[in-house]
Scaffold this active site. Structure first.
Site, PDB file in Angstrom:
ATOM      1  N   LYS A 112      41.937  32.717  38.556  1.00 15.09           N
ATOM      2  CA  LYS A 112      42.915  31.632  38.699  1.00 15.09           C
ATOM      3  C   LYS A 112      42.297  30.264  38.453  1.00 15.09           C
ATOM      4  O   LYS A 112      42.993  29.328  38.080  1.00 15.09           O
ATOM      5  CB  LYS A 112      43.567  31.698  40.075  1.00 15.09           C
ATOM      6  CG  LYS A 112      44.478  32.917  40.196  1.00 15.09           C
ATOM      7  CD  LYS A 112      45.216  32.982  41.511  1.00 15.09           C
ATOM      8  CE  LYS A 112      46.081  34.223  41.589  1.00 15.09           C
ATOM      9  NZ  LYS A 112      45.288  35.479  41.635  1.00 15.09           N
TER      10      LYS A 112
HETATM   11  C1  LIG Z   1      45.839  36.721  41.153  1.00 16.12           C
HETATM   12  C2  LIG Z   1      44.932  37.852  40.842  1.00 16.12           C
HETATM   13  C3  LIG Z   1      45.369  38.990  40.081  1.00 16.12           C
HETATM   14  C4  LIG Z   1      46.805  39.141  39.613  1.00 16.12           C
HETATM   15  O1  LIG Z   1      47.130  38.251  38.573  1.00 16.12           O
HETATM   16  P1  LIG Z   1      48.657  38.007  38.181  1.00 16.12           P
HETATM   17  O2  LIG Z   1      48.632  36.914  37.184  1.00 16.12           O
HETATM   18  O3  LIG Z   1      49.339  37.586  39.458  1.00 16.12           O
HETATM   19  O4  LIG Z   1      49.202  39.281  37.638  1.00 16.12           O
HETATM   20  C5  LIG Z   1      44.458  39.973  39.782  1.00 16.12           C
HETATM   21  N1  LIG Z   1      43.179  39.901  40.216  1.00 16.12           N
HETATM   22  C6  LIG Z   1      42.725  38.857  40.941  1.00 16.12           C
HETATM   23  C7  LIG Z   1      41.307  38.850  41.408  1.00 16.12           C
HETATM   24  C8  LIG Z   1      43.579  37.787  41.278  1.00 16.12           C
HETATM   25  O5  LIG Z   1      43.117  36.761  42.008  1.00 16.12           O
END
Ligand SMILES: *Cc1c(COP(=O)(O)O)cnc(C)c1O
Length: 468
Positions: A112
């Site tokens: 993120k």
């Molecule tokens: C947020 C997150 C996901 C999921 O991603 P999306 O875009 O919500 O599908 C997967 N792995 C990790 C480590 C995350 O922080």
């Protein structure tokens, strides 16, 4: 470039408004009115560019005249120079055709950061130009709070207040939030559960006078700018593996469907991604949808991959809109039906179209631990539980063309989930050097009871909304 709402009742908007609004006022999600299409020659020209340059050029196709290419370049260069790897999003080969795309070299060790680090700077840029300020308020069970705080710290036009349930986050998670000493960051520990925190935040947003006075804003995962900022890493990795002259597949550990949607957006721009593998844990609503058109919400089960413990994938609405031929009325009706009944049968033709490109895969906790152990033995690679679900999916759903590479989104650093990694491999993954002294750093947070007036008082005290 203009943006339309998936529910069709909001006027089309420019990039700045879409960035600041997040959700459209009709409850829909914003999408570009039409997709910017790159020619084969244009894709080839992007090969080998530094990541900051590549991402500025891709994002420029989405911002219209809100920012010049030079302004964007300034923001992406500042953003990605803070990442711990010079390639920003390096590819690591795990097998003959499997490649991990490491998206966890940002400050909070999860993918993120790639989008949020840029988003904080975009907010600041646009708000300064408009002479405005905002106060971001959010609730976290541990994971997203630190990414939001790191994205907004020291931004001049933004204050951020994050609520977490006192004593119910892991120590690493709490410290990643509470050791940030920037003047515009405040942490509030609520004597209650994560749901209590979320209810307090919702109540603040519903309180219109308070919301207006504080200029409240959110940085949630439905913001289009976040999706847009995730497109460049699929471009960079596909180009490195031979695109546009070779097709690739992607395997994405999925929760809210944002990351895999970004890959799909890259395909709409003409990047040859032939297959999308949607990997989930026991919370497998998307897999059930892709296997049998069974989109039905169940209770969330906690797992070793908590960032994917989600039953309603909010970004799915964007794909649904496209599958329904960009018909906003049909999209709104489907979403309202889902909200009312917890089920969403999709017209057969649209479902079949989805299954032509997307394949679902589910792995439970035991399978996840076995995959972490397998990667460690077979390739000497330490994977976090989320990433491991993606690598297992890449093998289980391998494209029939044996020469097609599979890009696996590695979404978290193994040190972010040390207990699962140690259980599977016997190895305790160390924190990167930049975080090694996390346990010695001083913390700053305020503890308050689960009380709306008290929490609002705290936000009011920390919002510098009237500062010059
Ligand atoms: C947020 C997150 C996901 C999921 O991603 P999306 O875009 O919500 O599908 C997967 N792995 C990790 C480590 C995350 O922080």
């Amino acid at each position: 470039m203009r943006y339309v709402s998936t529910r069709g009742e909001a006027a089309p908007r420019g990039f700045e408004d879409v960035l600041l609004a997040g959700l459209a006022e009709d409850g829909g999600l914003f999408l570009p009115e039409s997709w910017p299409l790159l020619s084969t020659a244009e894709w080839r020209e992007l090969r080998g560019l530094p990541y900051a340059e590549l991402s500025a050029r891709i994002l420029h196709r989405f911002v219209g005249d809100a920012l010049t290419l030079e302004e964007l370049r300034g923001l992406t260069t500042a953003t990605y120079s803070s990442f711990r790897h010079p390639a920003v999003v390096p590819l690591v080969q795990l097998g003959p055709r499997d490649f991990a795309l490491e998206l966890f070299h940002g400050p909070t060790l999860a993918f993120k950061d790639v989008a949020l680090q840029l988003l904080g700077r975009l907010f600041d840029h646009v708000l300064k130009k408009r002479g405005e300020r905002i106060t971001i308020v959010g609730a976290t069970s541990g994971d997203t709070g630190s990414a939001a705080i790191e994205a907004c710290r020291d931004r001049a036009a933004v204050d951020i207040v994050i609520l977490h349930p006192e004593g119910r986050t892991s120590e690493v998670q709490r410290r990643q939030m509470t050791t940030v000493m920037s003047a515009n960051v405040a942490n509030l520990a609520i004597q209650g559960s994560f749901d209590d925190c979320q209810d307090l935040v919702k109540a603040m947003f519903v309180d219109a006078p308070f919301r207006g006075e504080m200029k409240l804003a959110a940085v949630n995962s439905i913001n289009w700018a976040r999706i847009a900022a995730q497109i460049p890493y699929y471009v960079a990795s596909a180009l490195a593996l031979g695109a546009p002259d070779r097709e690739v597949a992607v395997s994405v550990p999925t929760g809210n469907f944002g990351n895999v949607l970004a890959a799909w957006a890259a395909k709409q721009m003409g990047l040859p991604i032939a297959k999308f593998i949607v990997a989930s844990n026991r919370n497998d609503i998307l897999t059930r949808f892709l296997v049998s058109n069974d989109m039905s919400a169940r209770a969330v089960e906690p797992s070793l991959s908590p960032s994917m413990d989600i039953q309603v994938s909010s970004n799915f609405e964007r794909l649904l809109f496209e599958l329904l031929g960009r018909d906003p009325k049909a999209t709104a009706a489907q979403m309202q039906g889902f909200r009312a009944t917890g089920r969403m049968p999709i017209p057969d033709a649209a479902w079949r179209q989805a299954t032509q490109h997307f394949q679902g895969f589910m792995l439970d906790d035991a399978g996840t631990l076995a995959e972490i152990a397998h990667l460690h033995e077979a390739a000497g690679y330490l994977a976090d539980p989320h990433t491991a679900i993606g690598t297992a999916a890449a093998r289980a759903c391998a494209p029939t063309d044996p020469h097609m590479p599979v890009i696996i989104a590695a979404t978290a650093h193994p040190a972010k989930f040390p207990d699962a990694v140690q259980r599977a491999t016997g190895v305790h993954p160390p924190l990167p050097a930049a975080l090694a002294d996390l346990y010695e750093r001083p913390e700053r947070f305020t503890v308050l009871p689960n009380d709306l007036a008290a929490a609002q008082g705290f936000v009011r005290q920390h919002s510098r909304r009237n500062a010059a």
